[in-house]
Design a protein around this motif. Structure first.
Motif, PDB file in Angstrom:
ATOM      1  N   ARG A 245       0.805  -1.218   0.000  1.00  0.00           N
ATOM      2  CA  ARG A 245       0.000   0.000   0.000  1.00  0.00           C
ATOM      3  C   ARG A 245       0.842   1.274   0.000  1.00  0.00           C
ATOM      4  O   ARG A 245       0.308   2.365   0.195  1.00  0.00           O
ATOM      5  CB  ARG A 245      -0.948  -0.005   1.207  1.00  0.00           C
ATOM      6  N   VAL A 251      -2.622   0.303  -3.332  1.00  0.00           N
ATOM      7  CA  VAL A 251      -3.733   0.833  -2.541  1.00  0.00           C
ATOM      8  C   VAL A 251      -5.060   0.577  -3.244  1.00  0.00           C
ATOM      9  O   VAL A 251      -6.050   0.165  -2.615  1.00  0.00           O
ATOM     10  CB  VAL A 251      -3.538   2.341  -2.274  1.00  0.00           C
ATOM     11  N   CYS A 299      -7.412   2.624   3.710  1.00  0.00           N
ATOM     12  CA  CYS A 299      -6.708   2.636   2.425  1.00  0.00           C
ATOM     13  C   CYS A 299      -6.951   3.942   1.665  1.00  0.00           C
ATOM     14  O   CYS A 299      -6.054   4.446   0.983  1.00  0.00           O
ATOM     15  CB  CYS A 299      -7.142   1.445   1.581  1.00  0.00           C
TER      16      CYS A 299
END
Length: 620
Positions: A245, A251, A299
């Motif tokens: 991420r 992501v 996220c």
């Protein structure tokens, strides 16, 4: 466990149906998505979970037997012996459940392997199931219900059993998801072919609880479907947790995976009921949906930090509000996890991590507010209205002290408010680290400890940077940040139509006719002698041929049947079908006519036609 109304998949429709293809060639999804011999840390963890589940099952059976003996016996000495044995078994069960909880808390195993530092996500382990032998039950039902030779369908039954065996060990990628989807879609056909509404197949589907390892079993195929759907959601969580991420692509993939996980758990909650295991109860699924949504929101925060420009006032305010939104959703998840029906079920490490994240992101919201105030240049008169409008909506309550106009234009006032935000950020960081230290399992998680430590040190460094020795004023209490997000999480329901399957048992005939809900009698022969006006039948379709109607007064009609029909003494049950009007208006299935070969029509020709009956209606 039974599906709620409208919960059963259909053969067509948006996201709920599937298309039919030819049987898969070699190298199909089944081989690509299954890796039973994988030696990854995740697979080893799953094997340990399977072993513990079996041990829990054994201990629970021993406990049930001991409890029955304790209730049945009147011998005092035997009661003492059994009581001692029960205490020993309960002790073993407790140790096994603690070991399983520790396995469920090993979230670091599912994270990505990159050297970058990211806050770990919470994935779910897969539900385990026992191996099943469907050969004898399906062969018997094919013989009894359809009048076919069950031995001739051994290849199809073996294919189904191999598919079920393969889906127990799906790989952690799209191929593994497609494997689970393929089996789930096959269960639609299996349900319609072999599970009559008033009779069961005589087999039990055994599954273990994902978190407690407690075994459950049911005859209902819906329990099998629900468990597979749960594993689809669990596998999505593992795919989301493994993404890197620190990159925009990673992501986005993590967001998509967690949204699909939330969709799978939500679909399970809305379409299935009366689950025998706690992990599939409404309270647990509601908690899992909220957890997945919170991880999506986290996220989104990381995505904003990756794409935002540095030292921009509006950008820093946006990041602060995104962090406040993450804190808000994690607080909701923590409240759900501490409810009476969920508290004793959810691993303590999960509840602790969610609480830690709530405090951590609250600290980050205040940190980025301080950065916006202290690191961004003062506002000019031309830009003041726009900045003032954004700052009015930034705090939950207006900060005490001078007006917003003065705060935005006076560097000293901005520093004072920024210092108040940093003070609150440091306090929240320290609270997150304190909660983290209370959990033995989380203390072993180095990456989480490192993330918390780095964030705390960064806030301390910024505070030291803006703190002046001549500051004699008392730092005020900064108001909380108003939560806001520019990308709301979406619950993505499973799209079963994306995996195209063929009915393994398609040789039985069209599913619309050859299904478990239709009652079949053994095949018989009816002989029709062609008259001057033909057979007196109107036919439709091909292989099988459907009788659309019987012409009154014709060869096949009731008034002439004794002379024209011969079925070895087995006459038709009733005369309802002899009326063309009744046949055409009937909503039940028409009659099947299986032609073995085509012959030239002649007035003197005789046709030998096999026929069967569906329910009380004759089909010929």
């Amino acid at each position: 466990m039974v599906p709620a109304e409208g919960g059963r998949g259909d053969a067509a429709g948006d996201g709920g149906g599937f298309l039919l293809l030819r049987p898969p060639e070699s190298g199909s999804v089944r081989k690509q998505g299954c890796d039973p011999f994988a030696q990854t840390q995740r697979s080893k963890l799953q094997h340990r979970r399977a072993r513990i589940n079996q041990q829990i099952n054994k201990e629970m059976r021993m406990r049930a037997g001991a409890e029955n003996l304790f209730k049945a016996t009147s011998n005092h000495k035997v009661k003492e012996t059994v009581a001692l044995e029960l205490s020993y078994v309960n002790s073993n069960l407790q140790l096994l459940k603690e070991e399983l909880e520790e396995l469920n808390s090993c979230v670091d195993v599912y994270q990505n392997d990159s050297e970058s530092i990211s806050v770990p996500m919470i994935p779910l382990g897969l539900k385990e199931t026992k191996e099943m032998d469907l050969m004898a039950p399906l062969k018997d039902l094919i013989c009894e219900h359809y009048g076919e030779d069950g031995i001739s369908f051994e290849k199809e039954i073996k294919e189904l059993m191999e598919l079920r065996q393969a889906m127990r060990t799906p790989s952690r990628n799209e191929a593994g998801l497609e494997l689970l989807m393929e089996y789930y879609n096959q269960l639609y056909f299996l349900d319609n072919r072999f599970f009559p509404p008033n009779k069961n197949l005589g087999v039990f589907f055994h599954w273990y609880d994902s978190l407690t390892g407690v075994p459950s079993h049911q005859r209902a195929l819906a329990f099998e479907k629900g468990s597979v759907l749960f594993n689809i959601g669990a596998l999505h969580t593992q795919i989301g947790a493994r993404q890197d991420r620190t990159t925009l692509q990673g992501v986005d993939r993590a967001i998509d995976a967690f949204q699909k996980a939330a969709g799978a758990f939500n679909y399970l909650k809305e379409n299935f009921s009366n689950a025998p295991s706690l992990d599939m109860s409404t309270a647990s699924l509601n908690m899992l949906v909220r957890l997945m949504i919170a991880q999506v929101q986290e996220c989104v925060f990381e995505k904003v930090t990756l794409t935002s420009a540095q030292n921009d006032f509006f950008t820093q305010l946006q990041i602060a509000q995104e962090a406040a939104r993450v804190e808000e959703v994690y607080s909701l998840v923590h409240q759900t996890m501490t409810q009476a029906h969920v508290k004793d079920y959810v691993p303590f490490s999960w509840a602790t991590m969610v609480h830690v994240k709530s405090e951590h992101f609250k600290a980050l919201s205040h940190y980025y507010a301080a950065v916006a105030l202290c690191d961004c240049p003062s506002v000019s008169d031309a830009d003041l209205p726009e900045h003032e409008k954004a700052f009015v909506q930034f705090h939950v309550t207006m900060p005490e002290g001078p007006s917003l106009r003065l705060v935005l234009q006076d560097l000293e006032e901005r520093r004072k408010l920024g210092k108040a935000h940093l003070k609150k950020a440091i306090m929240r960081h320290e609270e997150a680290m304190r909660i983290h230290s209370l959990c033995k399992i989380l203390r072993k998680m180095d990456i989480l400890q490192e993330v918390l430590s780095l964030a705390h040190k960064r806030s301390l460094s910024k505070y030291s940077e803006i703190d002046h020795e001549e500051d004699f004023f008392e730092t005020g209490d900064a108001p909380d940040i108003h939560p806001k997000t520019n990308q709301r999480p979406e619950i993505k329901s499973p799209n079963f139509s994306q995996v195209k399957v063929t009915d393994i048992f398609h040789r039985l005939g069209p599913l619309s006719v050859f299904s478990a809900k239709n009652k079949w009698h053994p095949a018989r022969q009816v002989h029709l002698a062609r008259g001057e006006n033909g057979f007196g039948l109107t036919l439709r379709g091909d292989s099988p041929v459907l009788i659309a109607g019987v012409i009154p007064g014709g060869c096949a009609s009731a008034d002439r049947r004794p002379a024209a029909l011969s079925s070895g003494g087995a006459l038709l049950k009733n005369n309802k079908e002899n009326s063309r009007k009744n046949l055409m208006n009937s909503k039940s299935a028409s009659t099947l006519l299986a032609w073995s070969k085509k012959s030239k029509r002649s007035k003197s020709s005789t046709y030998s036609l096999p026929f069967t009956t569906v329910g009380d209606e004759s089909m010929y």
